[in-house]
Design a protein around this motif. Structure first.
Motif, PDB file in Angstrom:
ATOM      1  N   ASP A 190       0.797  -1.224   0.015  1.00 40.59           N
ATOM      2  CA  ASP A 190       0.236  -0.034   0.146  1.00 40.59           C
ATOM      3  C   ASP A 190       1.345   1.166   0.183  1.00 40.59           C
ATOM      4  OD1 ASP A 190       0.279   1.356   2.452  1.00 40.59           O
ATOM      5  OD2 ASP A 190      -0.261  -0.625   3.607  1.00 40.59           O
TER       6      ASP A 190
ATOM      7  N   LEU B 183       5.983  -6.134  15.403  1.00 40.06           N
ATOM      8  CA  LEU B 183       3.962  -6.284  13.903  1.00 40.06           C
ATOM      9  C   LEU B 183       3.883  -7.842  14.820  1.00 40.06           C
ATOM     10  CD1 LEU B 183       5.348  -5.449  11.006  1.00 40.06           C
ATOM     11  CD2 LEU B 183       3.809  -3.952  11.708  1.00 40.06           C
TER      12      LEU B 183
ATOM     13  N   THR C   9      -0.700  -3.961  19.028  1.00 42.47           N
ATOM     14  CA  THR C   9      -1.196  -3.203  18.044  1.00 42.47           C
ATOM     15  C   THR C   9      -0.946  -1.369  18.465  1.00 42.47           C
ATOM     16  OG1 THR C   9      -3.747  -2.699  17.320  1.00 42.47           O
ATOM     17  CG2 THR C   9      -2.888  -3.086  19.818  1.00 42.47           C
ATOM     18  N   THR C  10      -1.624  -0.472  17.353  1.00 45.64           N
ATOM     19  CA  THR C  10      -1.540   0.852  17.249  1.00 45.64           C
ATOM     20  C   THR C  10      -2.560   0.947  17.465  1.00 45.64           C
ATOM     21  OG1 THR C  10      -0.569   1.407  15.304  1.00 45.64           O
ATOM     22  CG2 THR C  10       1.346   0.711  16.618  1.00 45.64           C
ATOM     23  N   LYS C  11      -3.882   0.204  17.516  1.00 43.24           N
ATOM     24  CA  LYS C  11      -4.948   0.841  16.958  1.00 43.24           C
ATOM     25  C   LYS C  11      -6.121   1.332  17.580  1.00 43.24           C
ATOM     26  CE  LYS C  11      -4.882  -1.531  12.570  1.00 43.24           C
ATOM     27  NZ  LYS C  11      -4.939  -2.861  11.923  1.00 43.24           N
TER      28      LYS C  11
ATOM     29  N   GLY D 223      -4.650  -6.816  17.323  1.00 45.52           N
ATOM     30  CA  GLY D 223      -2.713  -7.653  17.519  1.00 45.52           C
ATOM     31  C   GLY D 223      -2.570  -9.069  17.227  1.00 45.52           C
TER      32      GLY D 223
ATOM     33  N   LEU E 212      -1.334 -10.418  12.481  1.00 43.47           N
ATOM     34  CA  LEU E 212      -0.466 -10.440  11.581  1.00 43.47           C
ATOM     35  C   LEU E 212       0.075 -11.839  12.637  1.00 43.47           C
ATOM     36  CD1 LEU E 212       1.748  -7.043  10.919  1.00 43.47           C
ATOM     37  CD2 LEU E 212       0.695  -8.820   9.245  1.00 43.47           C
ATOM     38  N   ALA E 213       0.298 -12.205  13.943  1.00 43.44           N
ATOM     39  CA  ALA E 213       1.041 -12.688  14.799  1.00 43.44           C
ATOM     40  C   ALA E 213       0.638 -14.463  14.501  1.00 43.44           C
ATOM     41  CB  ALA E 213       0.831 -13.101  16.002  1.00 43.44           C
TER      42      ALA E 213
HETATM   43  P1  ADP Z   1      -4.325  -5.355  14.676  1.00 49.09           P
HETATM   44  O1  ADP Z   1      -5.047  -5.234  13.177  1.00 49.09           O
HETATM   45  O2  ADP Z   1      -5.411  -5.188  15.182  1.00 49.09           O
HETATM   46  O3  ADP Z   1      -3.537  -4.277  14.687  1.00 49.09           O
HETATM   47  P2  ADP Z   1      -2.352  -6.573  13.472  1.00 49.09           P
HETATM   48  O4  ADP Z   1      -1.106  -7.937  14.141  1.00 49.09           O
HETATM   49  O5  ADP Z   1      -1.895  -7.096  12.136  1.00 49.09           O
HETATM   50  O6  ADP Z   1      -3.594  -6.370  14.414  1.00 49.09           O
HETATM   51  O7  ADP Z   1      -1.323  -5.737  13.371  1.00 49.09           O
HETATM   52  C1  ADP Z   1      -0.158  -4.974  13.750  1.00 49.09           C
HETATM   53  C2  ADP Z   1       0.222  -3.443  13.508  1.00 49.09           C
HETATM   54  O8  ADP Z   1       0.886  -3.252  12.518  1.00 49.09           O
HETATM   55  C3  ADP Z   1      -0.983  -2.915  13.514  1.00 49.09           C
HETATM   56  O9  ADP Z   1      -1.519  -2.262  15.315  1.00 49.09           O
HETATM   57  C4  ADP Z   1      -0.500  -2.358  12.605  1.00 49.09           C
HETATM   58  O10 ADP Z   1       0.222  -0.636  13.441  1.00 49.09           O
HETATM   59  C5  ADP Z   1       1.024  -2.398  11.765  1.00 49.09           C
HETATM   60  N1  ADP Z   1       0.380  -2.129  10.446  1.00 49.09           N
HETATM   61  C6  ADP Z   1      -0.227  -3.361   9.912  1.00 49.09           C
HETATM   62  N2  ADP Z   1      -0.519  -3.571   8.754  1.00 49.09           N
HETATM   63  C7  ADP Z   1       0.684  -2.248   8.313  1.00 49.09           C
HETATM   64  C8  ADP Z   1       0.089  -1.514   7.612  1.00 49.09           C
HETATM   65  N3  ADP Z   1      -0.306  -2.817   6.237  1.00 49.09           N
HETATM   66  N4  ADP Z   1       0.401  -0.020   7.354  1.00 49.09           N
HETATM   67  C9  ADP Z   1       1.255   0.676   8.103  1.00 49.09           C
HETATM   68  N5  ADP Z   1       0.800  -0.716   9.543  1.00 49.09           N
HETATM   69  C10 ADP Z   1       0.332  -1.694   9.753  1.00 49.09           C
END
Ligand code: ADP
Length: 436
Positions: A365, A378, A384-386, A393, A396-397
């Motif tokens: 992206d 990550l 998570t940063t959300k 979080g 991805l794991a």
């Molecule tokens: P979640 O989506 O629930 O936060 P994920 O494990 O999917 O958990 O993602 C972990 C973190 O990775 C996210 O909180 C975000 O900070 C970062 N992240 C994932 N995908 C992207 C992306 N395409 N661009 C920027 N940051 C991302």
């Protein structure tokens, strides 16, 4: 020591030195036969000693690990033996002597002693047929008799050499069968230990995950419990102390906690039953379109989605539903990252390429990318940063865990031109031949 073809070939020769060291005194002891045939005499004894010494000394010098050394010494022993035998036939009376009729036997006996090589036996056959023919010719026998004996010795030599080559073939087939059995057994035990390793790794992962889930769920469950106690006290209290607004606020907070637990369970459910499905060959374009169909709902107001999967991309070994789930996660993450930017100019791309025996899928992206402090964390569970209302979080794991279970890999990086790139690599499906 590295195994060279030379050393490997020597395996067919087996331990010969011991047998030859026994053969030398046996040859010498046959002097008794010479005495019976022609009476005691020095020439026969000398020939017997020379023959026995040639065999014994050559046996001591041969290197049983080297095929060329074995071949050289065998040739020497056969040639020296044949010459000594011709000498003995002469000593015993030539074409009229007791040993003359043994000429066809010598190459045959040598075939039994040295079945591993044809050349020395053929040389011995040539010497014996020349010796037999020569003696008859010098004795003035008719040419037909000379040719008859030469023919007999040559025929017997060829039959012996054929028998020895069949023996070699059978021995080689048996060796190959033994090697194949050993190879299969080694592969089976490797597969068993690999399964055990994967199983214990899986247990370790499940253990870690369970600990993180417990930790993560404990928090909302604790405040849900505390809130329920408070609500019970306040609702039953006479006269009522808390205002309606206060009670509504506690209900809202409690609902947020329940929602958080529900979210975590939802994410986990998406990845459950990981081990019940075996990876199969999946057409990448189909899996991508499964994920894109659902992701479009999220992305349509956020970014333009581009899919670039070549038609001839080989299938991958994966669990179709799980791979689609992983792609969906990555697409939703990309959508989240682009949300603040607005739809104008925002792009998400899925690109598939074949690199050797691997299929690579890139989800890219042009959002903000991964900040340096986020990148190393990550793939941690619950990182998570959300914020709690949006991210768990786990995406991805669990995605990485799932991809690795299919023999693939998932890595994250920042694109040079800005934005995030998630790179998935999978082995090409088993029945597909890859051009190297
Ligand atoms: P979640 O989506 O629930 O936060 P994920 O494990 O999917 O958990 O993602 C972990 C973190 O990775 C996210 O909180 C975000 O900070 C970062 N992240 C994932 N995908 C992207 C992306 N395409 N661009 C920027 N940051 C991302």
């Amino acid at each position: 020591m590295p195994v060279t073809p030379e050393v490997a070939a020597s395996g067919e020769w087996g331990p010969r030195r011991k047998m030859l060291l026994w053969l030398a005194p046996a040859l010498l002891s046959q002097y008794v036969l010479d005495v019976l045939a022609v009476g005691p005499g020095l020439p026969a004894l000398v020939l017997r000693v020379v023959w026995a010494l040639c065999v014994a000394l050559s046996a001591l010098r041969m290197d049983e690990h080297s095929a060329s050394s074995m071949r050289l010494h065998t040739t020497f022993q056969c040639v020296a033996g044949s010459l000594c035998f011709i000498g003995l036939v002469l000593v015993a009376g030539g074409s009229d002597g007791a040993y003359f009729h043994l000429f066809p036997c010598l190459p045959l006996i040598l075939c039994l002693i040295y079945p591993q090589d044809t050349l020395p036996v053929m040389l011995s056959g040539a010497l014996c047929s020349a010796g037999a023919g020569g003696m008859l010719w010098m004795a003035g026998r008719p040419m037909s008799q000379v040719l008859l004996w030469v023919g007999i010795v040559v025929t017997v030599t060829l039959v012996g050499a054929y028998g020895a080559s069949e023996f070699r073939k059978a021995q080689r087939a048996e060796n190959e069968g033994r090697l194949e059995r050993a190879r299969r057994e080694a592969l089976e035990s490797l597969a068993i230990s690999e399964r055990r390793r994967a199983h214990s790794e899986k247990l370790a992962t499940i253990g870690q995950l369970a600990a993180s889930v417990m930790h993560e769920i404990n928090n909302p469950v604790a405040f849900i419990g505390a809130n329920l106690d408070y609500l019970e006290r306040e609702v039953l209290a006479e006269p009522r102390r808390a205002s309606r607004e206060e009670l509504a606020e506690v209900f809202r907070e409690t609902r947020t906690g329940v929602e958080r637990v529900r979210q975590i369970i939802g994410d986990l459910r998406g990845f459950s039953r990981m081990d019940t499905e075996e990876p199969t060959e999946c057409a990448v374009a189909d899996v991508v379109s499964d994920a894109v169909r659902i992701a479009r709902l999220r992305l349509q107001h956020v970014a333009r989605l581009e899919v670039d999967i070549p038609e001839d991309l080989p299938p991958v070994l994966a669990v179709r539903r799980r791979l689609a789930q992983v792609l969906l996660n990555l697409l939703v993450n990309a959508g989240d990252a682009l949300e603040a930017r607005g739809r104008e100019g925002s792009e998400v791309r899925i690109i598939g390429v074949c690199e050797g025996a691997r299929v690579v899928l890139r989800v890219e992206d042009n959002g903000p990318g991964f900040p340096p402090h986020v990148l190393p964390r990550l793939f941690e569970t619950f990182f998570t940063t959300k914020g709690p209302e949006k991210g768990t979080g786990l995406g991805l794991a669990l995605s990485r865990e799932l991809v690795e279970q299919c023999g693939g890999s998932l890595v994250a990086e920042n694109r040079e031109e800005g934005g995030a790139r998630l790179r998935l690599e999978f082995p090409v499906g088993g029945s597909v031949k890859v051009a190297s």
